[in-house]
Design an enzyme around this catalytic site. Structure first.
Site: not given
Ligand SMILES: N[C@@H](CCC(=O)N[C@@H](CS)C(=O)NCC(=O)O)C(=O)O
Length: 326
Positions: A58
């Site tokens: 990520c």
């Molecule tokens: N706003 C968050 C975004 C984090 C994010 O979107 N992480 C993704 C992985 S790249 C995630 O865990 N997605 C899981 C999902 O949406 O179910 C940050 O910057 O910390």
């Protein structure tokens, strides 16, 4: 290394894969839910008290791993790493034997990241994202927003840091950093997702056009400069890097961001990525197997056979460039 045979294929009909709005085909990133700060009365800085949950895949979590590394906080803040494969239950933990580079959750004994969210907030109804900064004393999530976590790691643990002198968000440059972060986030960091998760042709085209306009802008901006903010390496560089690292091997192909490549069309961005890649310790935060494996094998609605393209992107280790930031 190939671990595909040991894992079940993600069922992409599950709601966890529905990133784009079903009506207009546009991906909208949810606002992070846990927004407390280290240094407050409830969450004072302490050695060994806080724990980071990340995925090497990520780009948002990668920012936090980089800042933890650069600030010399490895013995201060623990780290758990999920498996790169996202299933319909979301991120899960795995043993390093099963998935090299992943860890089990030694802090909470969770099998899935969502368990961490439910432990902090039993009624939680948002997305179960990484990174997560966990407080072992209060048994809760301090913060799950990478842009805020990196600021806390930068400034709040200096008493325990081996690199307290490294300041990625200096007071005098904050306005400039905030401004550049804003358009790079919207156009590039999130721009690749808005292109890749679009489910309508016109939405994809609009977003991918904006993405390349932003890349052109940053390419011009970097002309004659080592870093985004002149001669000072800051958090803005870290935030840009985690997207550029993934661009050619993943976003260009998987998210159809294919008007140009970093390797051939953006010499200043390529050099900027090399500068960061070559900073001591950065390679320890990069796992291309997790990066490629995650996108190509988890998003089977985009890549139904889960075939992972071979190329890892441009060689960032060579040629050598000036990259001393300490
Ligand atoms: N706003 C968050 C975004 C984090 C994010 O979107 N992480 C993704 C992985 S790249 C995630 O865990 N997605 C899981 C999902 O949406 O179910 C940050 O910057 O910390």
């Amino acid at each position: 290394m190939n671990h595909k045979s040991k894992m079940s294929k993600p069922d992409t009909s599950a709601s966890i894969y529905k990133w784009a709005d079903q009506k207009d085909g546009q991906f909208r990133r949810q606002v992070s839910s846990f927004r407390d700060f280290i240094g407050s009365e409830r969450f004072p800085a302490e050695k060994g008290r806080y724990h980071l949950y990340i995925s090497w895949a990520c780009p948002w979590a990668h920012r936090t791993a980089i800042v933890r590394k650069l600030k010399g906080l490895e013995s201060v803040i623990g780290l758990s790493v999920v498996s790169y494969l996202m299933t319909k239950e979301g991120w899960h933990f795995s043993t390093p034997e099963e998935t090299p580079g992943a860890t089990i959750d030694e802090v909470n004994g969770a099998k899935f990241i969502r368990e961490i969210y439910f432990k902090a907030e039993p009624e939680f109804s948002g997305r179960f994202t990484v990174p997560v900064l966990w407080d072992k004393k209060n048994n809760t999530i301090v913060n799950n927003e990478s842009s805020e976590i990196i600021r806390m790691l930068n400034s709040e643990f200096n008493a325990f840091s081996t690199k307290p002198q490294l300041d990625l968000y200096p007071q005098t440059l904050r306005k400039e950093i905030d401004e550049i972060n804003e358009w790079i986030y919207d156009g590039i960091n999130n721009g690749v997702y808005k292109s890749g998760f679009a489910t309508k042709q016109d939405v994809y085209e609009t977003n991918v056009t904006k993405l390349f306009a932003a890349l052109d802008r940053v390419e011009a901006h970097l002309d004659g400069k080592s870093w985004l903010i002149g001669e000072k390496f800051t958090e803005a560089d870290v935030r840009l890097f985690t997207t550029i690292l993934r661009f050619d091997p993943v976003y260009h192909t998987h998210f159809k961001c294919n008007l140009k490549t970093i390797s051939h069309d953006y010499p200043n961005l390529l050099k900027h990525a090399r500068r960061i890649y070559q900073i001591e310790g950065i390679v320890d935060t990069i796992n291309m197997t997790h990066i490629k494996g995650h996108y190509y094998e988890s998003h089977l609605h985009i890549n139904p056979f889960g075939i992972v393209p071979l190329w890892n992107g441009p060689d960032l280790a060579h040629p050598k460039v000036e990259s001393n930031v300490f």
